[in-house]
Design a protein around this motif. Sequence first.
Motif, PDB file in Angstrom:
ATOM      1  N   LYS A  88       0.837  -1.209   0.000  1.00  0.00           N
ATOM      2  CA  LYS A  88       0.000   0.000   0.000  1.00  0.00           C
ATOM      3  C   LYS A  88       0.870   1.257   0.000  1.00  0.00           C
ATOM      4  N   ASP A  91       2.123   1.793  -3.474  1.00  0.00           N
ATOM      5  CA  ASP A  91       1.042   2.227  -4.364  1.00  0.00           C
ATOM      6  C   ASP A  91       0.558   3.646  -4.077  1.00  0.00           C
ATOM      7  N   ARG A 122       8.579  -2.841  -5.478  1.00  0.00           N
ATOM      8  CA  ARG A 122       7.211  -3.291  -5.190  1.00  0.00           C
ATOM      9  C   ARG A 122       7.003  -4.700  -5.715  1.00  0.00           C
TER      10      ARG A 122
END
Length: 144
Positions: A88, A91, A122
């Motif tokens: 998260k 992102d 990521r």
Amino acid sequence: RSMRWKQVFELGDSGRALSMQESKEWQDLRATVVVEHILIAADISHTMQHWHSYKRWSERFFFETYDLYKSGQLESDPTITWYTNEIKFFDDIAIPLAHRLKQSGVFGIFGDDAIRCALLNRKDWVVRGIAIVDKLKERYELFK
């Protein structure tokens, strides 16, 4: 910050001619917004560097956070959410910030590197993150 970024980099002057004073104020605002983003990037730059740097600094932050939990200063066990929180964070914070830094033009080709590294980190985290969290927890228990 996001709204100010849009104001100076995406909305611009909306096609109207700016007076000299307005132009100076707009340039000052733009410089201020870039500096604000650079300061944020300095704090989380490990997410936009090569995997080994990201992993090293992320581990240190994990140990600090887990130590707070073990000492009773943090209520919830960070190992439960660490994996998903990292995704998260990439992102919502790191990858958009890397794109903004590139868009600013201040970093030249290093803006491309920041985006590339953030995206690769990521991707690697999605694949390796659960095992990494398990190993970090084991290492903490072993050395504390």
